[in-house]
Design an enzyme around this catalytic site. Structure first.
Site, PDB file in Angstrom:
ATOM      1  N   THR A  63       0.834  -1.199   0.000  1.00 35.78           N
ATOM      2  CA  THR A  63       0.000   0.000   0.000  1.00 35.78           C
ATOM      3  C   THR A  63       0.868   1.248   0.000  1.00 35.78           C
ATOM      4  OG1 THR A  63      -1.888   1.101   1.054  1.00 35.78           O
ATOM      5  CG2 THR A  63      -0.251   0.115   2.518  1.00 35.78           C
ATOM      6  N   CYS A  64       0.315   2.315  -0.570  1.00 36.28           N
ATOM      7  CA  CYS A  64       0.968   3.622  -0.588  1.00 36.28           C
ATOM      8  C   CYS A  64      -0.108   4.654  -0.249  1.00 36.28           C
ATOM      9  CB  CYS A  64       1.621   3.872  -1.947  1.00 36.28           C
ATOM     10  SG  CYS A  64       0.450   3.872  -3.332  1.00 36.28           S
ATOM     11  N   TYR A  65      -0.011   5.845  -0.802  1.00 40.31           N
ATOM     12  CA  TYR A  65      -0.999   6.889  -0.519  1.00 40.31           C
ATOM     13  C   TYR A  65      -2.326   6.622  -1.227  1.00 40.31           C
ATOM     14  CZ  TYR A  65       3.031   9.468   1.185  1.00 40.31           C
ATOM     15  OH  TYR A  65       4.151   9.835   1.869  1.00 40.31           O
ATOM     16  N   GLY A  67      -2.548   4.267  -4.195  1.00 36.28           N
ATOM     17  CA  GLY A  67      -2.556   3.056  -5.015  1.00 36.28           C
ATOM     18  C   GLY A  67      -1.775   3.141  -6.302  1.00 36.28           C
ATOM     19  N   PHE A  92      -3.767   3.801   1.115  1.00 33.09           N
ATOM     20  CA  PHE A  92      -4.159   4.018   2.507  1.00 33.09           C
ATOM     21  C   PHE A  92      -5.338   4.978   2.603  1.00 33.09           C
ATOM     22  CE2 PHE A  92      -3.861   6.538   6.417  1.00 33.09           C
ATOM     23  CZ  PHE A  92      -4.117   5.533   7.335  1.00 33.09           C
TER      24      PHE A  92
END
Length: 109
Positions: A63-65, A67, A92
Site C-alpha cells: 500500500t501507498c498513498y 494506489g 491508505f
C-alpha cells in the site's frame, strides 16, 4: 503468480484477516500518523532485511498513498521472487475511509 494483482480494500481486508502481510511504502512520517493495523513500514533501508527474512510464497499486499506507487513496488517485489503480491487500489487513503477503525497511529511521532 508472475505479476502482481490490484485489489480493492475489501479483498485486502479479508486477506489480511487470513494472514496476508501488508507493507506500507509511504514516508515514515505519514506511516506514523496513521497506517493499516498490523502493517509494516517498508523503505529502501528496511527492504533488504525484509526480503531476506520473508516467506516469498506468503501473500503480500503493498500500500501507498493512493494506489499508484504501490504498483511499482509490487512489480519490484515480484521480480525479487515473491510469488503472491497485490497492490491495494486506492491506497491508505481509501482504506482509512473504508475501515476507519482499522487504522493504527504510532505513539512516538
Amino acid at each position: 503468480m508472475t505479476d502482481f494483482k490490484r485489489i480493492p480494500p475489501e479483498q485486502a481486508h479479508a486477506m489480511r484477516n487470513a494472514g496476508a502481510v501488508i507493507v506500507d511504502i509511504r514516508d515514515p512520517h505519514s506511516f506514523a500518523n496513521g497506517h493499516i493495523s498490523g502493517s509494516r513500514h517498508l523503505d529502501n533501508h528496511s527492504l533488504p532485511d525484509f526480503i531476506a527474512a520473508a516467506d516469498l510464497d506468503h501473500p503480500l499486499i503493498v500500500t501507498c498513498y493512493h494506489g499508484h506507487s504501490s504498483q511499482s513496488a509490487a512489480a519490484y517485489l515480484v521480480n525479487q521472487g515473491f510469488s503472491e503480491v497485490y497492490s491495494l487500489d486506492g491506497g491508505f487513503e481509501l482504506w482509512r475511509h473504508t475501515y476507519p477503525s482499522d487504522v493504527e497511529h504510532d505513539e512516538q511521532q
